[in-house]
Design an enzyme around this catalytic site. Structure first.
Site, PDB file in Angstrom:
ATOM      1  N   HIS A 135       0.871  -1.177   0.000  1.00 57.33           N
ATOM      2  CA  HIS A 135       0.000   0.000   0.000  1.00 57.33           C
ATOM      3  C   HIS A 135       0.914   1.236   0.000  1.00 57.33           C
ATOM      4  O   HIS A 135       2.037   1.176   0.524  1.00 57.33           O
ATOM      5  CB  HIS A 135      -0.848  -0.037   1.273  1.00 57.33           C
ATOM      6  CG  HIS A 135      -1.929   0.991   1.352  1.00 57.33           C
ATOM      7  ND1 HIS A 135      -1.687   2.293   1.720  1.00 57.33           N
ATOM      8  CD2 HIS A 135      -3.261   0.898   1.133  1.00 57.33           C
ATOM      9  CE1 HIS A 135      -2.837   2.955   1.715  1.00 57.33           C
ATOM     10  NE2 HIS A 135      -3.804   2.133   1.363  1.00 57.33           N
ATOM     11  N   ASP A 212       2.798  -4.736   7.993  1.00 57.27           N
ATOM     12  CA  ASP A 212       1.598  -3.908   7.829  1.00 57.27           C
ATOM     13  C   ASP A 212       0.404  -4.864   7.901  1.00 57.27           C
ATOM     14  O   ASP A 212       0.106  -5.586   6.954  1.00 57.27           O
ATOM     15  CB  ASP A 212       1.681  -3.191   6.475  1.00 57.27           C
ATOM     16  CG  ASP A 212       0.350  -2.551   6.075  1.00 57.27           C
ATOM     17  OD1 ASP A 212      -0.654  -2.742   6.793  1.00 57.27           O
ATOM     18  OD2 ASP A 212       0.318  -1.876   5.029  1.00 57.27           O
ATOM     19  N   GLN A 215      -4.836  -5.323   6.713  1.00 61.70           N
ATOM     20  CA  GLN A 215      -5.862  -6.232   6.172  1.00 61.70           C
ATOM     21  C   GLN A 215      -5.865  -7.579   6.886  1.00 61.70           C
ATOM     22  O   GLN A 215      -6.731  -8.410   6.604  1.00 61.70           O
ATOM     23  CB  GLN A 215      -5.621  -6.465   4.673  1.00 61.70           C
ATOM     24  CG  GLN A 215      -5.719  -5.226   3.825  1.00 61.70           C
ATOM     25  CD  GLN A 215      -7.127  -4.645   3.804  1.00 61.70           C
ATOM     26  OE1 GLN A 215      -8.107  -5.341   4.037  1.00 61.70           O
ATOM     27  NE2 GLN A 215      -7.241  -3.368   3.538  1.00 61.70           N
ATOM     28  N   LYS A 238     -10.620  -1.051  10.165  1.00 61.41           N
ATOM     29  CA  LYS A 238     -10.708  -2.255   9.319  1.00 61.41           C
ATOM     30  C   LYS A 238     -10.990  -3.484  10.173  1.00 61.41           C
ATOM     31  O   LYS A 238     -11.000  -4.612   9.701  1.00 61.41           O
ATOM     32  CB  LYS A 238      -9.419  -2.427   8.531  1.00 61.41           C
ATOM     33  CG  LYS A 238      -9.200  -1.292   7.524  1.00 61.41           C
ATOM     34  CD  LYS A 238      -8.006  -1.528   6.662  1.00 61.41           C
ATOM     35  CE  LYS A 238      -7.501  -0.274   5.997  1.00 61.41           C
ATOM     36  NZ  LYS A 238      -8.226   0.097   4.795  1.00 61.41           N
ATOM     37  N   CYS A 376      -4.657   2.495  -3.819  1.00 60.20           N
ATOM     38  CA  CYS A 376      -3.418   2.960  -3.176  1.00 60.20           C
ATOM     39  C   CYS A 376      -2.287   1.952  -3.357  1.00 60.20           C
ATOM     40  O   CYS A 376      -1.436   1.794  -2.465  1.00 60.20           O
ATOM     41  CB  CYS A 376      -3.626   3.263  -1.685  1.00 60.20           C
ATOM     42  SG  CYS A 376      -4.757   4.606  -1.409  1.00 60.20           S
TER      43      CYS A 376
HETATM   44  N1  PMP Z   1      -1.909  -0.836   4.437  1.00 59.27           N
HETATM   45  C1  PMP Z   1      -2.884  -1.559   3.874  1.00 59.27           C
HETATM   46  C2  PMP Z   1      -2.575  -2.950   3.399  1.00 59.27           C
HETATM   47  C3  PMP Z   1      -4.158  -1.030   3.742  1.00 59.27           C
HETATM   48  O1  PMP Z   1      -5.121  -1.756   3.169  1.00 59.27           O
HETATM   49  C4  PMP Z   1      -4.414   0.277   4.208  1.00 59.27           C
HETATM   50  C5  PMP Z   1      -5.788   0.904   4.045  1.00 59.27           C
HETATM   51  N2  PMP Z   1      -6.390   0.689   2.821  1.00 59.27           N
HETATM   52  C6  PMP Z   1      -3.377   0.982   4.797  1.00 59.27           C
HETATM   53  C7  PMP Z   1      -2.142   0.397   4.902  1.00 59.27           C
HETATM   54  C8  PMP Z   1      -3.587   2.346   5.341  1.00 59.27           C
HETATM   55  O2  PMP Z   1      -4.475   2.292   6.406  1.00 59.27           O
HETATM   56  P1  PMP Z   1      -5.096   3.628   7.036  1.00 59.27           P
HETATM   57  O3  PMP Z   1      -5.615   4.427   5.889  1.00 59.27           O
HETATM   58  O4  PMP Z   1      -6.169   3.122   7.938  1.00 59.27           O
HETATM   59  O5  PMP Z   1      -3.991   4.306   7.767  1.00 59.27           O
END
Ligand code: PMP
Length: 418
Positions: A135, A212, A215, A238, A376
């Site tokens: 991401h 990270d 998910q 999430k 993203c």
């Molecule tokens: N890493 C991953 C794998 C994600 O899916 C996301 C959110 N889509 C993020 C980081 C960022 O998370 P947040 O916007 O809640 O900070």
């Protein structure tokens, strides 16, 4: 009342009707049709226990925390610190002081990047190993540090199924490698990465690993001691919790060696105009008034999930994934991007001759929420030479019936667009 020990029963059977009735938003109509919410990788919906916890906090317990001598401050402090304990148990951290409340995964990774730079644990030209499926939250923070020279990102490639190619992973390490930072489960591909293997190889080279887990936490058990990762991050929203609250886990030895991220109240022990000394963990990293109700409601979300047998959740989500994959593949010209053997219930796809944005727009007319775009993860789009995908991401409250609605609407959509 201590919110953390609220009305949620200890054990609950996996009853889909009951589960769905816990989520008020799932009862609403969108464009005159029952909502079919399939955008859970972007954010999950909230059970009424979580929503009520926020109201209860502001109705009965609201005060600023730490060092307040009055009743409400003590109650709020206890609820906030009990929430930390709950998250410690959830991740099986060794100590509650290894749990830092942050805004979310993005802030957690920025915190590590920025403080490693400040501690000179990351210097210009040093290297961080990431993957092709990160991401942007695990790409851009590393590009923002170390000035003009910056640091070098070494990228683990992926194959056509969206799985990591680890054959040459060991060759990526050298004396400049300071961190391996990888996504546990990909938000675009659904791939569940072999993080145990990545951690054990990285540790052979004495390089710490950040995972990270944005998910991962809602789809599988995460035990940071068993994984032996050095940092783990996730976002409350999430995990059926509120937005604006997330968690950074770090092993004490690493958190101790890093300087504060931000300065302000709560993170200090003494302040004079000449010198400031810092508070102990975890407060050293929590400057200012935190998201108190968010932390409490996140702990309620954890309690809520813990009432179910995780195997039931995993089994149901796997059933949804298998069924949706099978039905989607019956559609002419549909290509699934991300066909790893080990997958979470996330399906990205393209359809020949149809733009994903048009698919998303027309499905929305039928009350169906999916996401379209690069999610993203632009480097994944480059890897597969596509501009965007449509993405269906499921949660344990979704049903086979909802997948049927999706497939029918998708067929109708394609016939309109082609
Ligand atoms: N890493 C991953 C794998 C994600 O899916 C996301 C959110 N889509 C993020 C980081 C960022 O998370 P947040 O916007 O809640 O900070």
């Amino acid at each position: 009342m201590n919110l953390i020990n609220s009305k949620i029963p200890n054990k609950r059977p996996f009853n889909l009707d009951e589960i769905r009735s816990d989520f008020p938003i799932l009862q609403r109509l969108v464009n005159g049709k029952p909502l079919v919410y399939l955008d859970n990788a972007a954010t999950t919906q909230k059970p009424d226990f979580v929503i009520e916890a926020i109201k209860h906090y502001y109705d009965f317990e609201n005060a600023n925390i730490h060092r307040g001598l009055h009743f409400l401050s003590e109650v709020a402090t206890e609820a906030y610190e009990t929430a930390r304990l709950k998250v410690k148990e959830f991740l099986n951290a060794l100590s509650a002081s290894e749990i830092i409340f942050v805004r979310g995964t993005t802030e957690a990774i920025n915190l590590i990047a920025s403080t490693m730079e400040k501690a000179k644990m990351l210097k210009p030209n040093d290297e961080v190993i990431i993957t092709n499926m990160e991401h942007h939250a695990n790409i851009v923070p590393w590009q923002l540090i170390c000035g003009e020279k910056g640091i070098k990102l070494r990228v683990i490639p992926i194959n056509d199924d969206g799985e990591l190619i680890l054959d040459n992973f060991e060759d990526m390490f050298n004396e400049k490698t300071k961190l391996v930072s990888v996504v546990h489960i990909s938000n675009s591909l659904g791939t569940i990465n072999p993080v145990e293997k990545i951690i054990s190889i990285s540790h052979k080279y004495n390089v710490p690993v950040l995972l990270d887990g944005a998910q991962a936490v809602s789809h599988q058990n995460v035990d940071v001691q068993k994984l032996d990762c050095d940092f783990y991050t996730f976002s409350g929203h999430k995990l059926y919790g509120p937005t604006g609250i997330g968690v950074l886990y770090g092993k004490t030895k690493f958190l101790d060696s890093l300087p504060p991220y931000q300065g302000g109240g709560d993170m200090i022990r003494t302040v004079t105009f000449d010198k400031t000394t810092f508070n102990d963990l975890p407060h050293k990293f929590e400057a200012g008034t935190p998201h108190i109700s968010g932390a409490i409601a996140l702990a309620i979300a954890v309690n809520y999930l813990n009432a179910f047998d995780l195997n039931d959740i995993i089994q149901h989500e796997n059933k949804l994934l298998k069924y949706a994959t099978k039905e989607l593949l019956k559609i002419d010209g549909l290509r699934i991007i991300g066909t790893a053997k080990d997958k979470a219930p996330v399906i990205s796809f393209t359809i020949d001759g149809v733009h994903p944005y048009d698919v998303g727009t027309l499905l929305n007319n039928d009350g169906i929420a999916i996401r379209t775009g690069h999610h993203c993860t632009q480097p994944i789009m480059d890897r597969f030479k596509i501009p965007a995908t449509a993405r269906v991401s499921m949660a344990f409250y979704n049903t086979i019936y909802e997948i049927d609605i999706l497939i029918n609407s998708l067929r109708k959509t394609i016939s309109i667009l082609k």
